[in-house]
Write a protein that holds these residues in place. Sequence first.
Motif, short mmCIF file in Angstrom:
data_model
loop_
_atom_site.label_atom_id
_atom_site.label_comp_id
_atom_site.label_asym_id
_atom_site.label_seq_id
_atom_site.Cartn_x
_atom_site.Cartn_y
_atom_site.Cartn_z
N ILE A 114 -15.93 -71.80 0.35
CA ILE A 114 -16.12 -73.16 0.82
C ILE A 114 -15.42 -74.13 -0.13
CG2 ILE A 114 -18.28 -73.48 -0.47
CD1 ILE A 114 -19.39 -74.88 2.07
N ARG A 115 -14.76 -75.12 0.43
CA ARG A 115 -14.16 -76.22 -0.31
C ARG A 115 -13.34 -75.78 -1.52
NH1 ARG A 115 -18.71 -81.06 -0.55
NH2 ARG A 115 -18.50 -81.75 1.62
N GLY A 116 -12.52 -74.76 -1.34
CA GLY A 116 -11.60 -74.36 -2.40
C GLY A 116 -12.20 -73.54 -3.51
N LEU A 117 -13.51 -73.22 -3.45
CA LEU A 117 -14.08 -72.33 -4.46
C LEU A 117 -13.43 -70.96 -4.30
CD1 LEU A 117 -17.88 -73.25 -4.48
CD2 LEU A 117 -16.04 -74.12 -5.92
N PRO A 118 -13.19 -70.26 -5.41
CA PRO A 118 -12.37 -69.04 -5.36
C PRO A 118 -12.98 -67.94 -4.50
CG PRO A 118 -13.44 -69.27 -7.50
CD PRO A 118 -13.65 -70.56 -6.78
N VAL A 167 -16.98 -74.03 11.32
CA VAL A 167 -17.73 -74.95 10.47
C VAL A 167 -16.78 -75.61 9.47
CG1 VAL A 167 -19.60 -75.16 8.79
CG2 VAL A 167 -19.83 -73.56 10.70
N PRO A 168 -16.78 -76.93 9.36
CA PRO A 168 -15.88 -77.61 8.43
C PRO A 168 -16.07 -77.14 7.00
CG PRO A 168 -16.95 -79.18 9.89
CD PRO A 168 -17.63 -77.86 10.12
N GLY A 169 -14.95 -77.02 6.28
CA GLY A 169 -15.01 -76.70 4.86
C GLY A 169 -15.14 -75.24 4.54
#
Length: 801
Positions: free
Chosen positions: A69-73, A51-53
């Motif tokens: 997801i998306r760089g969240l820690p 899944v993207p991201g």
Amino acid sequence: MPAAKSKKAVFSTGVAKGRDLLDSAISTSAIDEDRIQEIGARTLGEVLRTVPGIRVEDTGNGGYANYTIRGLPLAGLGSKFLQFQEDGLPVLEFGDLAQLQPDMLIHADLNLSRIESIRGGSASTFASNSPGGVINFISKTGEDEGGSIQLSTGLVHLDRKRGDFEYGGRLSTNLRFHLGGYYQTGAGTRDAGASAFHGGQVKLNITRDFANGYVRVYAKVLDDREAFFTTGPMRVTGTDANPTFNTIANFDPRVNNTISKNMPNVLSVGVDPKVVRTELAQGWHAKSAALGLEAKFDIASWTFVNRMRYSSNASAVGGSQPVILTSAPVLAAMFGGPGAQFSYATGPNAGRPVTNPATLNGNGLASFSSINNMGAPKADYFVNDFRASRVWNVGGGDLTTTGGVYKAYQKLTAKLFMDTAFQDFAGPDSALLDLTTAGGTKLTQGGIAAFSIWPITVLGNRYFDADYDITAPYGSLNFHTGRLSVGGSVRYDSGRVKGQRYGIEMGGNRTRWMPFDINGDGVISPPERWADGIRADQPAPMDYAYHYLSYSIGVNFRVSQNFAAFARYSKGGRALAETIVFTPTLDPVTGKPASSKDTYNPVRQAEAGVKFRTEALTLNLTGFVANTAEQNFQVNADANGVLTLVPFSRSYRAYGAEFEGSYAHGPFSITAAATYTHAEIKSDNTDATIAGNTPRHQPKLIMQAMPVVDLGAVSFGSSVVYTGSSYAQDVNKLKMPAFTTVNAFVEYRPVDRITLSVNGSNLFNALGVTEVTQASIPADGIVSARVMNGRTVAAAIRFNF
């Protein structure tokens, strides 16, 4: 083709009302049932890696993976900022519980119709504790008459037998049902010399259709036991910036585990104090019995939807994790003094001395390990989500209004009891070791060094029992006229937490090291001098409330029939649960924080993108930026290489771009995605020196591709996932190398309704390192690491009827 099935589907997860994605200012993905089967994944984490991201740290546990997801820690465990749902409702209120994580309660089987995911956007306001996004596992509900039976078995490095079934259809003109499930058994993907997989699940739903809606009742029973893979020894050469990771003799973490058939049931000290038993070979064991109700009706231009579920959940986790990993002679001298000697405590060599520890098992290694008995004896969960929507004709456009109330009760009783032991590393023949001084004094009892984690750390046994009461009203407005859609949504989360906690961190004499006759033989052995017992008569309270506001604003412009552009800004939050129970955040006397802001972490996100779609081609490109504050703790090694628990409070910033596309032409189709992320620790209240560093485990680039060819009687394809290099720890020294995993499948349909298939996972046996405890290469070059599963191949036969 599967790639094209979902392109025009109405998307319903994390939004007020399902609509065409080209008219929605959100980033979404969907995987249908055919694609799930083709991926050939052994675990849920392997499916979600496509899944993207989404970044997945999946080491083949079957569950217990880490997701963000998306760089969240992703400093801790589980899926802190990403919510897992089943049929529109959360599986658990909090996704980062160490004892029970959502992917332990969800399994990809033939019941699944579709997996929908929404990244950022309105996920913050249409679900609690989900600022990063929502992944929704949607079940079949009997719209299509028929079913299937599938039998599968491992062929290469996979000892697992599994049976799946599903059937659905109509019981009458207005009554339909779906029933399905699976059962599996075997040793799994890493040979422990004993069976690690036992169990399965059964799901049933019955739907009564009406002229203006439906009522659905559903039930699920899950009882599943799977292996638990922790970090194991690896050798590292080269430099921190350019390391080479190698397996050691007689222990390959791709196919071996720290648990083996020679690991016994061990005793630990529990509450007040009572002796508890840890079954090391059990891995993790999850149970869930759920009953739910869903109703949807259109009444007087309004649409009313109510979803309700109660689930009785429990888990147990047993495992061994190296705390000090070094050469056997060094370890013996460290704890037993000069001339100390190891002997085998378990296995066929029990009682025999280790005559040449420097060459033990060909690798000469041993560890002082933490033997963990942990789990959630009770994690019952009730959740209800009611919403009402209406579309109004205003100014020649459609104004969609939605209002709702979310209510949840999460019960959580959690335990962590620890022993320490010595062990060697010999693959499925690994065993516990006894240690005797040069003077003949035996320091261990069946390999156990202490019935506590003493003397390495002040961390002690823990136990807590808490109730989380959450209420969240929410609403949204969306105006669609012509090519333009503008909308916003808001949610107000408030929670009340009450409970008790027991542990040395609470101060006083709540936890104590003491002599305790564990085995009841009337003699206090050296390990029994250090027993960590929890006094049940001295609890510390938990008594606090939290509240925070989330909102999201977006605009979408459909430039043409095939092309749209959108932008969105969102603020969400994530309430802190287990991660603050044993920290100074909660006062040990009052059970309250200094400020209610200390009980949740805010996330601010902005995204903008374009979408293009034709019958054959779909292209989506999105840029994003996120700012996050976090309180958490993580496990790493101190300057002496000893495993330690590090609490922190810090802020992060991440920005990047996300691409997703699909193309289908004749028998050929392909889906592809790529996510570029630049993440940074903006500040850290515990260690200011790491400000400006990249968070650990965060690669800059993740790419996925899945080409498929369908020739009718034969179809074949592959799933390729590239994960870029990342740092092992936040100090940004030792790098974990980039790696690529390749899965592939072949399906053959010799006659109608029968499918034969073979699928392979990680076909090129890539050494995918996902976790390293050490921050830098030690002097002896030995680190404790966790890796992806190695090559596995399975075959299946499926009957459709």
